[in-house]
Design a protein around this motif. Structure first.
Motif, PDB file in Angstrom:
ATOM      1  N   ALA A 276       0.834  -1.208   0.000  1.00 29.47           N
ATOM      2  CA  ALA A 276       0.000   0.000   0.000  1.00 29.47           C
ATOM      3  C   ALA A 276       0.862   1.248   0.000  1.00 29.47           C
ATOM      4  CB  ALA A 276      -0.921  -0.022   1.213  1.00 29.47           C
ATOM      5  N   ALA A 277       1.982   1.228   0.753  1.00 27.28           N
ATOM      6  CA  ALA A 277       2.868   2.394   0.805  1.00 27.28           C
ATOM      7  C   ALA A 277       3.503   2.646  -0.549  1.00 27.28           C
ATOM      8  CB  ALA A 277       3.928   2.194   1.893  1.00 27.28           C
ATOM      9  N   ALA A 278       3.938   1.564  -1.239  1.00 25.83           N
ATOM     10  CA  ALA A 278       4.557   1.722  -2.554  1.00 25.83           C
ATOM     11  C   ALA A 278       3.551   2.289  -3.558  1.00 25.83           C
ATOM     12  CB  ALA A 278       5.097   0.366  -3.040  1.00 25.83           C
ATOM     13  N   TYR A 279       2.298   1.796  -3.485  1.00 21.02           N
ATOM     14  CA  TYR A 279       1.266   2.308  -4.383  1.00 21.02           C
ATOM     15  C   TYR A 279       1.000   3.793  -4.108  1.00 21.02           C
ATOM     16  CZ  TYR A 279      -3.324   3.428  -6.221  1.00 21.02           C
ATOM     17  OH  TYR A 279      -4.357   4.038  -6.865  1.00 21.02           O
ATOM     18  N   GLN A 280       0.931   4.177  -2.843  1.00 21.75           N
ATOM     19  CA  GLN A 280       0.644   5.561  -2.488  1.00 21.75           C
ATOM     20  C   GLN A 280       1.740   6.490  -2.968  1.00 21.75           C
ATOM     21  OE1 GLN A 280      -2.293   6.535  -1.026  1.00 21.75           O
ATOM     22  NE2 GLN A 280      -1.577   8.602  -1.615  1.00 21.75           N
ATOM     23  N   ALA A 281       3.014   6.020  -2.873  1.00 30.96           N
ATOM     24  CA  ALA A 281       4.143   6.838  -3.351  1.00 30.96           C
ATOM     25  C   ALA A 281       4.030   7.068  -4.853  1.00 30.96           C
ATOM     26  CB  ALA A 281       5.476   6.168  -3.000  1.00 30.96           C
ATOM     27  N   ALA A 282       3.670   6.010  -5.592  1.00 31.53           N
ATOM     28  CA  ALA A 282       3.507   6.153  -7.047  1.00 31.53           C
ATOM     29  C   ALA A 282       2.335   7.093  -7.366  1.00 31.53           C
ATOM     30  CB  ALA A 282       3.291   4.783  -7.684  1.00 31.53           C
ATOM     31  N   TYR A 283       1.272   7.009  -6.592  1.00 33.26           N
ATOM     32  CA  TYR A 283       0.104   7.870  -6.827  1.00 33.26           C
ATOM     33  C   TYR A 283       0.444   9.329  -6.548  1.00 33.26           C
ATOM     34  CZ  TYR A 283      -4.657   9.667  -6.514  1.00 33.26           C
ATOM     35  OH  TYR A 283      -5.814  10.395  -6.697  1.00 33.26           O
ATOM     36  N   ASP A 284       1.230   9.578  -5.464  1.00 33.70           N
ATOM     37  CA  ASP A 284       1.638  10.950  -5.141  1.00 33.70           C
ATOM     38  C   ASP A 284       2.528  11.516  -6.225  1.00 33.70           C
ATOM     39  OD1 ASP A 284       0.164  10.790  -2.837  1.00 33.70           O
ATOM     40  OD2 ASP A 284       1.876  10.320  -1.535  1.00 33.70           O
ATOM     41  N   ALA A 285       3.429  10.675  -6.759  1.00 40.39           N
ATOM     42  CA  ALA A 285       4.309  11.145  -7.834  1.00 40.39           C
ATOM     43  C   ALA A 285       3.496  11.506  -9.073  1.00 40.39           C
ATOM     44  CB  ALA A 285       5.341  10.059  -8.173  1.00 40.39           C
ATOM     45  N   PRO A 290       1.890  14.681 -13.540  1.00 43.44           N
ATOM     46  CA  PRO A 290       1.147  13.693 -14.347  1.00 43.44           C
ATOM     47  C   PRO A 290       1.674  13.564 -15.772  1.00 43.44           C
ATOM     48  CG  PRO A 290      -0.139  15.696 -14.065  1.00 43.44           C
ATOM     49  CD  PRO A 290       1.061  15.853 -13.187  1.00 43.44           C
ATOM     50  N   TYR A 291       2.547  14.487 -16.197  1.00 45.39           N
ATOM     51  CA  TYR A 291       3.055  14.434 -17.579  1.00 45.39           C
ATOM     52  C   TYR A 291       4.168  13.426 -17.746  1.00 45.39           C
ATOM     53  CZ  TYR A 291       0.325  18.687 -18.021  1.00 45.39           C
ATOM     54  OH  TYR A 291      -0.704  19.599 -18.018  1.00 45.39           O
ATOM     55  N   THR A 292       4.899  13.124 -16.673  1.00 44.10           N
ATOM     56  CA  THR A 292       6.025  12.175 -16.776  1.00 44.10           C
ATOM     57  C   THR A 292       5.750  10.870 -16.034  1.00 44.10           C
ATOM     58  OG1 THR A 292       7.082  13.190 -14.843  1.00 44.10           O
ATOM     59  CG2 THR A 292       7.705  14.038 -17.015  1.00 44.10           C
ATOM     60  N   HIS A 293       4.665  10.839 -15.259  1.00 43.25           N
ATOM     61  CA  HIS A 293       4.301   9.625 -14.530  1.00 43.25           C
ATOM     62  C   HIS A 293       2.925   9.143 -14.986  1.00 43.25           C
ATOM     63  CE1 HIS A 293       7.310  11.517 -11.864  1.00 43.25           C
ATOM     64  NE2 HIS A 293       7.588  10.252 -11.472  1.00 43.25           N
ATOM     65  N   THR A 294       2.802   7.821 -15.068  1.00 43.08           N
ATOM     66  CA  THR A 294       1.508   7.255 -15.446  1.00 43.08           C
ATOM     67  C   THR A 294       0.696   6.961 -14.195  1.00 43.08           C
ATOM     68  OG1 THR A 294       2.431   5.027 -15.440  1.00 43.08           O
ATOM     69  CG2 THR A 294       2.441   6.212 -17.534  1.00 43.08           C
ATOM     70  N   TYR A 295      -0.631   6.881 -14.417  1.00 39.87           N
ATOM     71  CA  TYR A 295      -1.518   6.584 -13.294  1.00 39.87           C
ATOM     72  C   TYR A 295      -1.252   5.160 -12.831  1.00 39.87           C
ATOM     73  CZ  TYR A 295      -5.744   6.535 -10.453  1.00 39.87           C
ATOM     74  OH  TYR A 295      -6.621   6.471  -9.397  1.00 39.87           O
ATOM     75  N   PRO A 296      -0.969   4.949 -11.528  1.00 37.33           N
ATOM     76  CA  PRO A 296      -0.574   3.610 -11.045  1.00 37.33           C
ATOM     77  C   PRO A 296      -1.768   2.652 -10.976  1.00 37.33           C
ATOM     78  CG  PRO A 296      -0.716   5.151  -9.214  1.00 37.33           C
ATOM     79  CD  PRO A 296      -0.916   5.961 -10.448  1.00 37.33           C
ATOM     80  N   ASN A 297      -1.522   1.376 -11.296  1.00 31.98           N
ATOM     81  CA  ASN A 297      -2.509   0.317 -11.188  1.00 31.98           C
ATOM     82  C   ASN A 297      -2.184  -0.490  -9.932  1.00 31.98           C
ATOM     83  OD1 ASN A 297      -4.033  -2.040 -11.413  1.00 31.98           O
ATOM     84  ND2 ASN A 297      -3.998  -1.959 -13.668  1.00 31.98           N
ATOM     85  N   ARG A 298      -3.166  -0.679  -9.037  1.00 30.78           N
ATOM     86  CA  ARG A 298      -2.901  -1.366  -7.767  1.00 30.78           C
ATOM     87  C   ARG A 298      -2.343  -2.774  -7.997  1.00 30.78           C
ATOM     88  NH1 ARG A 298      -4.777   0.929  -3.105  1.00 30.78           N
ATOM     89  NH2 ARG A 298      -6.231   2.681  -3.341  1.00 30.78           N
ATOM     90  N   LYS A 299      -2.819  -3.437  -9.052  1.00 33.07           N
ATOM     91  CA  LYS A 299      -2.359  -4.798  -9.313  1.00 33.07           C
ATOM     92  C   LYS A 299      -0.843  -4.867  -9.436  1.00 33.07           C
ATOM     93  CE  LYS A 299      -2.754  -8.548 -12.690  1.00 33.07           C
ATOM     94  NZ  LYS A 299      -3.381  -8.981 -13.963  1.00 33.07           N
ATOM     95  N   ASP A 300      -0.218  -3.797 -10.013  1.00 33.80           N
ATOM     96  CA  ASP A 300       1.237  -3.786 -10.231  1.00 33.80           C
ATOM     97  C   ASP A 300       2.005  -3.679  -8.929  1.00 33.80           C
ATOM     98  OD1 ASP A 300       0.675  -3.915 -12.925  1.00 33.80           O
ATOM     99  OD2 ASP A 300       0.760  -1.727 -13.204  1.00 33.80           O
ATOM    100  N   TYR A 301       1.336  -3.377  -7.846  1.00 29.95           N
ATOM    101  CA  TYR A 301       2.018  -3.206  -6.563  1.00 29.95           C
ATOM    102  C   TYR A 301       1.626  -4.295  -5.565  1.00 29.95           C
ATOM    103  CZ  TYR A 301       3.280   1.294  -8.467  1.00 29.95           C
ATOM    104  OH  TYR A 301       3.800   2.276  -9.265  1.00 29.95           O
ATOM    105  N   MET A 302       0.899  -5.305  -6.076  1.00 31.44           N
ATOM    106  CA  MET A 302       0.483  -6.405  -5.218  1.00 31.44           C
ATOM    107  C   MET A 302       1.281  -7.661  -5.558  1.00 31.44           C
ATOM    108  SD  MET A 302      -3.675  -5.856  -5.464  1.00 31.44           S
ATOM    109  CE  MET A 302      -4.076  -7.135  -4.266  1.00 31.44           C
ATOM    110  N   SER A 303       1.589  -8.477  -4.497  1.00 31.45           N
ATOM    111  CA  SER A 303       2.257  -9.762  -4.728  1.00 31.45           C
ATOM    112  C   SER A 303       1.254 -10.721  -5.344  1.00 31.45           C
ATOM    113  CB  SER A 303       2.779 -10.322  -3.404  1.00 31.45           C
ATOM    114  OG  SER A 303       1.694 -10.639  -2.540  1.00 31.45           O
ATOM    115  N   GLU A 304       1.758 -11.855  -5.882  1.00 28.24           N
ATOM    116  CA  GLU A 304       0.864 -12.834  -6.475  1.00 28.24           C
ATOM    117  C   GLU A 304      -0.121 -13.349  -5.439  1.00 28.24           C
ATOM    118  OE1 GLU A 304       2.908 -15.960  -8.422  1.00 28.24           O
ATOM    119  OE2 GLU A 304       3.897 -14.654  -9.896  1.00 28.24           O
ATOM    120  N   GLU A 305       0.393 -13.547  -4.196  1.00 33.85           N
ATOM    121  CA  GLU A 305      -0.472 -14.061  -3.158  1.00 33.85           C
ATOM    122  C   GLU A 305      -1.591 -13.057  -2.826  1.00 33.85           C
ATOM    123  OE1 GLU A 305       2.748 -13.886  -3.050  1.00 33.85           O
ATOM    124  OE2 GLU A 305       3.429 -15.989  -3.035  1.00 33.85           O
ATOM    125  N   SER A 306      -1.222 -11.772  -2.713  1.00 37.92           N
ATOM    126  CA  SER A 306      -2.224 -10.753  -2.387  1.00 37.92           C
ATOM    127  C   SER A 306      -3.286 -10.642  -3.491  1.00 37.92           C
ATOM    128  CB  SER A 306      -1.558  -9.386  -2.193  1.00 37.92           C
ATOM    129  OG  SER A 306      -0.682  -9.414  -1.095  1.00 37.92           O
TER     130      SER A 306
END
Length: 624
Positions: A276-285, A290-306
């Protein structure tokens, strides 16, 4: 013919013509003594005593009162109307006090007192059934009757049609005017669509029973109107066949469905704190740039198990989220009956469409040339015989509005269409069936017209007055003829031009008492813009005004004059008597007359002057 004492004093007992600035006289009592007016400055109602030249303004700073739309003032000056407070309370004014008429707790809408008998014994009007935005009859006709203690009792509902001429429920059934004996009430029925308004008359027979009828035949060609087919078949509903417990169980299941729907699993609920912290950091960036960063997808920050845990929860949620079916809460017999009705709905709808089309076609044919009478334009003669109204075939505010007065003889059952398409508007009807009208309908500035009962066309009111009262006509020429500029519409367009009118007689919109011996009017002031008065009212007594009304003028002699059947009767010691006609010619005189005198005069109106030994004079205006 019996006569009545009009006044006593040192001058002849005639009412003089008069001008009232800033007033709009809209109603005259049957006996001609009282008039109801609106003050164009304050908007308050004003009661005028036309005999004595006095007035009372009916104003209250905490309430706004308005008069009714029928014969609103009695022979004793009682006024009927309503107040804007407390949901339009029907009320009456008497002896300086407004009093609410009895209503029921359910009468919460617009309640109106519209007309009153000359003796004040009955008041007619209508009370509210529901609001303006609700379907069904909104107002029903009623009357109030005066009790022995002087108050008015609970209203009595008049019988009225449950359906209009189209077979549907009407919007309004009103009671606007009431005859002098209180046994005839005139009103209107507004049809379901609101497009057609028809006269209705309520009558009370010798046994006290009320009935109603339409005095105008809207379907003279006898077009057959099919029975109204309703508003279409109801779409079948399973709940119609379910018990209350079954419906309740189904509704609970629906509520549970929506509760589960709102509980849909979310990816965030299955992320670890680090994910969740990694996702939030990407969202804040992303938010920062927004011109150099893409909107983050939660799936990309979740483990396979999660992510697998999230997918499993989502799959279970979807499997559990099933909208309840009616069939599961009904018996087999109930569900079968529902399906049978549903299977025939399409055929029933198609048949209704055909029936409704046939009904509308017939209704259009029936109303193609039918009049639609103006809302609340109801004029009833005091004797209850004549009903005058107006057909308006275009919006009243249009420059080319077309209107036609109608005169209904309720005794003979006849209808006269008067001055078709003339733009005239019915304003009053006498006991003889004479009609006063105003034109044009679509303008503030109007001319007044008169028609006799045996005529279907009008003459200018001033021309009628000239024929019956030349001296009053001379007063009109001196006081009511003006030259002025006025903006008028070019026929058939919205163009306005300024036109000059020279020596134009402006009587305005008239009203009158029962026999037209007292005519009043109001006119839009276009000839003198230097005053603050938008309207001017006129009092026009015909040949000195009506008989039979009381005056508070103090006697100047201990003499009393009465007359009946061509005889004059004197009470007191008279030294001389003189009798004049309405033109001032002396027709009879005698010294030291007896108490009973036969002057040998024909039927008519006469002025009697009696003098005592001290030179004091008593006068009376009588009719033989």
């Amino acid at each position: 013919m019996a006569s009545a004492l009009l006044a006593t004093g040192s001058a002849w007992a005639q009412i003089e013509p008069d001008i009232w600035d800033g007033l709009q006289i809209i109603s005259v009592s049957p006996n001609g003594q009282w008039a109801l007016s609106a003050d164009d400055g304050t908007g308050a109602m004003v009661v005028l005593d036309l005999v004595n030249g006095t007035y009372v303004e009916l104003y209250n700073s905490s309430n706004f009162y308005s008069g009714g739309l029928g014969n609103t003032i009695s022979n004793d000056g009682i006024v009927v109307g309503n107040t804007d407070s407390d949901c339009h309370v029907a009320a009456y004014y008497e002896n300086g006090v407004w009093t609410a008429l009895p209503l029921k707790s359910t009468d919460t809408g617009v309640n109106l007192a519209q007309g009153i008998t000359g003796d004040g014994s009955r008041i007619c009007g209508q009370v509210s059934l529901r609001g303006m935005t609700e379907d069904g009859l909104m107002q029903k006709p009623v009357y109030w009757e005066r009790q022995a203690d002087g108050t008015y009792g609970d209203y009595i509902e008049l019988p009225h049609p449950e359906t209009d001429f189209t077979g549907r429920e009407p919007q309004y059934v009103t009671a606007v005017c009431i005859s002098g004996d209180g046994r005839t009430i005139a009103g209107q029925v507004t049809d379901y669509s609101g497009l057609y308004i028809l006269p209705i008359v309520f009558t009370q027979d010798a046994e006290g029973e009320w009935s109603w009828h339409y005095p105008y035949d809207i379907n003279p060609n006898g077009i057959e109107l099919p029975e109204f087919p309703g508003y279409g078949p109801t779409i079948p509903s399973p709940e119609t066949y379910m018990t209350e417990d079954e419906v309740e169980a189904f509704e609970e299941a629906v509520e549970e469905y929506w509760t589960l729907y709102d509980a849909k699993p979310q990816e965030a609920d299955f992320m670890t704190e680090e994910e969740a912290a990694a996702y939030q950091a990407a969202y804040d960036a992303y938010l920062a740039d927004p011109y150099t960063h893409t909107y983050p997808n939660r799936k990309d920050y979740m483990s396979e198990e999660s992510y697998a845990a999230y997918q499993a929860a989502l799959s279970a949620w979807r499997e559990a989220l099933v909208y309840p079916e009616y069939e599961d809460y009904m018996t087999a017999e109930e569900y079968a009956a529902y399906l049978e009705e549903e299977s025939t709905y399409s055929d029933r709808y198609d048949q209704w469409t055909k029936d409704y089309s046939a009904y509308i076609d017939a209704l259009n044919a029936l109303t193609a040339d039918a009049p639609s009478f103006s809302f609340n334009n109801v004029k009833l003669s005091d004797n209850g015989r004549y009903y005058a109204t107006t057909d308006v075939t275009a919006d009243w505010w249009m420059a080319d509005a077309s209107s036609t007065p109608y005169l209904l003889d309720l005794q003979e059952g006849t209808c006269v269409e008067m001055a078709s398409g003339s733009g005239m508007y019915s304003c009053a009807v006498s006991d003889k069936g004479e009609v006063l009208a105003a034109s044009p309908l679509s303008d503030y500035l109007r001319h007044a017209y008169y028609a006799a009962s045996d005529k279907d066309d009008f003459i200018l009111l001033e021309d009628y007055i000239k024929s019956v009262d030349p001296s009053l006509y001379e007063w009109i020429e001196d006081n009511m003829v003006h030259s002025y500029d006025y903006d008028v519409y070019v026929s058939g367009s919205t163009e306005v031009i300024t036109q000059y009118f020279e020596d134009d007689c402006l009587i305005g919109t008239p009203c009158a008492n029962a026999d037209f011996s007292m005519i009043c009017s109001f006119e839009f002031n276009v000839w003198d813009y230097n005053t603050n008065e938008d309207y001017i009212s006129y009092v026009l007594p015909i040949n000195g005004g009506p008989l039979g009304i009381k005056s508070v003028t103090v006697k100047s002699a201990d003499l009393q004059i009465n007359a009946a059947n061509g005889m004059i009767y004197l009470t007191g010691n008279a030294s001389a008597i003189e009798v004049y006609d309405v033109n001032g010619r002396r027709l009879y005189s005698a010294a030291n007359p007896s108490s009973a005198i036969n002057p040998g005069l024909a039927q008519g109106i006469y002025l009697i002057k009696a003098t005592d030994a001290d030179g004091k004079i008593a006068t009376a205006k009588v009719a033989f």
